[in-house]
Design a protein around this motif. Structure first.
Motif, PDB file in Angstrom:
ATOM      1  N   GLU A  85       0.813  -1.217   0.000  1.00  0.00           N
ATOM      2  CA  GLU A  85       0.000   0.000   0.000  1.00  0.00           C
ATOM      3  C   GLU A  85       0.847   1.268   0.000  1.00  0.00           C
ATOM      4  OE1 GLU A  85      -2.252  -0.656   3.548  1.00  0.00           O
ATOM      5  OE2 GLU A  85      -3.563  -2.144   2.601  1.00  0.00           O
ATOM      6  N   GLY A  86       2.182   1.099  -0.025  1.00  0.00           N
ATOM      7  CA  GLY A  86       3.065   2.270   0.003  1.00  0.00           C
ATOM      8  C   GLY A  86       3.160   2.901   1.378  1.00  0.00           C
ATOM      9  N   GLN A  87       2.856   2.158   2.425  1.00  0.00           N
ATOM     10  CA  GLN A  87       2.814   2.675   3.795  1.00  0.00           C
ATOM     11  C   GLN A  87       3.874   1.996   4.681  1.00  0.00           C
ATOM     12  OE1 GLN A  87       0.091   4.749   5.044  1.00  0.00           O
ATOM     13  NE2 GLN A  87      -0.592   5.071   2.955  1.00  0.00           N
ATOM     14  N   ALA A  88       5.023   1.645   4.123  1.00  0.00           N
ATOM     15  CA  ALA A  88       6.058   0.968   4.903  1.00  0.00           C
ATOM     16  C   ALA A  88       6.538   1.887   6.020  1.00  0.00           C
ATOM     17  CB  ALA A  88       7.228   0.583   4.006  1.00  0.00           C
ATOM     18  N   PRO A  89       6.532   1.399   7.247  1.00  0.00           N
ATOM     19  CA  PRO A  89       6.990   2.235   8.350  1.00  0.00           C
ATOM     20  C   PRO A  89       8.503   2.466   8.278  1.00  0.00           C
ATOM     21  CG  PRO A  89       6.346   0.048   9.155  1.00  0.00           C
ATOM     22  CD  PRO A  89       6.054   0.090   7.689  1.00  0.00           C
ATOM     23  N   PRO A  90       8.978   3.565   8.848  1.00  0.00           N
ATOM     24  CA  PRO A  90      10.419   3.791   8.914  1.00  0.00           C
ATOM     25  C   PRO A  90      11.087   2.610   9.621  1.00  0.00           C
ATOM     26  CG  PRO A  90       9.223   5.740   9.657  1.00  0.00           C
ATOM     27  CD  PRO A  90       8.211   4.638   9.485  1.00  0.00           C
ATOM     28  N   GLY A  91      12.213   2.174   9.087  1.00  0.00           N
ATOM     29  CA  GLY A  91      12.911   1.039   9.669  1.00  0.00           C
ATOM     30  C   GLY A  91      12.591  -0.275   8.978  1.00  0.00           C
ATOM     31  N   THR A  92      11.724  -0.239   7.961  1.00  0.00           N
ATOM     32  CA  THR A  92      11.331  -1.470   7.268  1.00  0.00           C
ATOM     33  C   THR A  92      12.522  -2.145   6.597  1.00  0.00           C
ATOM     34  OG1 THR A  92       9.054  -0.754   6.938  1.00  0.00           O
ATOM     35  CG2 THR A  92       9.880  -2.433   5.434  1.00  0.00           C
ATOM     36  N   PHE A  93      13.347  -1.377   5.893  1.00  0.00           N
ATOM     37  CA  PHE A  93      14.478  -1.977   5.189  1.00  0.00           C
ATOM     38  C   PHE A  93      15.426  -2.649   6.181  1.00  0.00           C
ATOM     39  CE2 PHE A  93      18.746  -1.899   3.323  1.00  0.00           C
ATOM     40  CZ  PHE A  93      18.513  -2.671   2.200  1.00  0.00           C
ATOM     41  N   ALA A  94      15.726  -1.990   7.282  1.00  0.00           N
ATOM     42  CA  ALA A  94      16.622  -2.577   8.285  1.00  0.00           C
ATOM     43  C   ALA A  94      16.019  -3.860   8.860  1.00  0.00           C
ATOM     44  CB  ALA A  94      16.899  -1.573   9.402  1.00  0.00           C
ATOM     45  N   PHE A  95      14.716  -3.836   9.122  1.00  0.00           N
ATOM     46  CA  PHE A  95      14.075  -5.057   9.624  1.00  0.00           C
ATOM     47  C   PHE A  95      14.182  -6.175   8.607  1.00  0.00           C
ATOM     48  CE2 PHE A  95      10.565  -7.948   9.204  1.00  0.00           C
ATOM     49  CZ  PHE A  95      10.754  -8.696  10.360  1.00  0.00           C
ATOM     50  N   LEU A  96      13.854  -5.889   7.333  1.00  0.00           N
ATOM     51  CA  LEU A  96      13.867  -6.932   6.309  1.00  0.00           C
ATOM     52  C   LEU A  96      15.263  -7.513   6.120  1.00  0.00           C
ATOM     53  CD1 LEU A  96      11.404  -5.405   3.709  1.00  0.00           C
ATOM     54  CD2 LEU A  96      11.007  -7.343   5.249  1.00  0.00           C
ATOM     55  N   LYS A  97      16.268  -6.670   6.197  1.00  0.00           N
ATOM     56  CA  LYS A  97      17.647  -7.161   6.092  1.00  0.00           C
ATOM     57  C   LYS A  97      17.958  -8.107   7.253  1.00  0.00           C
ATOM     58  CE  LYS A  97      22.328  -5.497   5.424  1.00  0.00           C
ATOM     59  NZ  LYS A  97      23.206  -4.340   5.331  1.00  0.00           N
ATOM     60  N   ALA A  98      17.599  -7.722   8.470  1.00  0.00           N
ATOM     61  CA  ALA A  98      17.831  -8.573   9.643  1.00  0.00           C
ATOM     62  C   ALA A  98      17.002  -9.861   9.542  1.00  0.00           C
ATOM     63  CB  ALA A  98      17.483  -7.810  10.919  1.00  0.00           C
ATOM     64  N   HIS A  99      15.802  -9.757   9.015  1.00  0.00           N
ATOM     65  CA  HIS A  99      14.925 -10.924   8.838  1.00  0.00           C
ATOM     66  C   HIS A  99      15.570 -11.938   7.889  1.00  0.00           C
ATOM     67  CE1 HIS A  99      11.216 -13.211   8.391  1.00  0.00           C
ATOM     68  NE2 HIS A  99      11.261 -13.035   7.090  1.00  0.00           N
ATOM     69  N   VAL A 100      16.123 -11.453   6.782  1.00  0.00           N
ATOM     70  CA  VAL A 100      16.788 -12.333   5.822  1.00  0.00           C
ATOM     71  C   VAL A 100      18.021 -12.979   6.457  1.00  0.00           C
ATOM     72  CG1 VAL A 100      18.063 -12.395   3.633  1.00  0.00           C
ATOM     73  CG2 VAL A 100      15.871 -11.199   3.776  1.00  0.00           C
ATOM     74  N   VAL A 101      18.763 -12.223   7.242  1.00  0.00           N
ATOM     75  CA  VAL A 101      19.926 -12.778   7.949  1.00  0.00           C
ATOM     76  C   VAL A 101      19.482 -13.918   8.860  1.00  0.00           C
ATOM     77  CG1 VAL A 101      21.661 -12.286   9.740  1.00  0.00           C
ATOM     78  CG2 VAL A 101      21.398 -10.746   7.778  1.00  0.00           C
ATOM     79  N   ARG A 102      18.392 -13.720   9.591  1.00  0.00           N
ATOM     80  CA  ARG A 102      17.890 -14.781  10.469  1.00  0.00           C
ATOM     81  C   ARG A 102      17.489 -16.018   9.661  1.00  0.00           C
ATOM     82  NH1 ARG A 102      16.293 -10.225  13.496  1.00  0.00           N
ATOM     83  NH2 ARG A 102      14.325  -9.943  12.410  1.00  0.00           N
ATOM     84  N   LYS A 103      16.843 -15.814   8.532  1.00  0.00           N
ATOM     85  CA  LYS A 103      16.453 -16.941   7.680  1.00  0.00           C
ATOM     86  C   LYS A 103      17.690 -17.696   7.180  1.00  0.00           C
ATOM     87  CE  LYS A 103      11.959 -16.589   7.374  1.00  0.00           C
ATOM     88  NZ  LYS A 103      11.094 -17.665   7.834  1.00  0.00           N
ATOM     89  N   LEU A 104      18.717 -16.962   6.775  1.00  0.00           N
ATOM     90  CA  LEU A 104      19.925 -17.600   6.264  1.00  0.00           C
ATOM     91  C   LEU A 104      20.702 -18.331   7.354  1.00  0.00           C
ATOM     92  CD1 LEU A 104      21.192 -14.960   3.701  1.00  0.00           C
ATOM     93  CD2 LEU A 104      20.334 -17.263   3.216  1.00  0.00           C
ATOM     94  N   LYS A 105      20.589 -17.900   8.597  1.00  0.00           N
ATOM     95  CA  LYS A 105      21.240 -18.612   9.700  1.00  0.00           C
ATOM     96  C   LYS A 105      20.751 -20.049   9.771  1.00  0.00           C
ATOM     97  CE  LYS A 105      22.309 -14.769  12.760  1.00  0.00           C
ATOM     98  NZ  LYS A 105      22.023 -14.126  14.054  1.00  0.00           N
TER      99      LYS A 105
END
Length: 116
Positions: A85-105
């Motif tokens: 919806e184009g309403q990504a909260p501030p900090g979304t990119f940092a969260f998604l990067k950390a989320h991917v790191v957790r998945k790759l672990k």
């Protein structure tokens, strides 16, 4: 605690595949399938040891990002809708990067190590 534990069972199967079966497999297709099975066992062992803690990190970080409580899967759905919806909260990119790191672990820690 009952022995062997689930992790010990998975480890024993992995050791058998790697040390006993794999060296004797000449057929390339079966060798590949044995390697796939070894990889799947590794993922299962990492999920068993890390899964709950990583899911809790996701839940905590998503909750803070969205200002909501809930299961990580539900909160990821809320975040996905907000992004669409184009309403990504501030900090979304940092969260998604950390989320991917957790998945790759869990899925591929060697891959993670090459790209950090």
């Amino acid at each position: 605690m009952d022995r062997p534990t689930l992790d010990e069972l998975l480890e024993a199967v992995g050791e058998f595949l790697e040390k006993e079966l794999l060296p004797s497999v000449a057929d390339p297709r079966l060798r590949f399938q044995t390697l796939v099975a070894l990889n799947a066992l590794g993922i299962a062992r990492r999920e068993l040891s890390l899964g709950e803690a990583l899911a809790e990190e996701d839940r905590r970080e998503l909750g803070a990002l969205l200002g909501l409580e809930g299961a990580p899967e539900e909160l990821l759905g809320v975040l996905a809708r907000r992004i669409r919806e184009g309403q990504a909260p501030p900090g979304t990119f940092a969260f998604l990067k950390a989320h991917v790191v957790r998945k790759l672990k869990v899925a591929s820690p060697k891959y993670l190590g090459r790209y950090r």
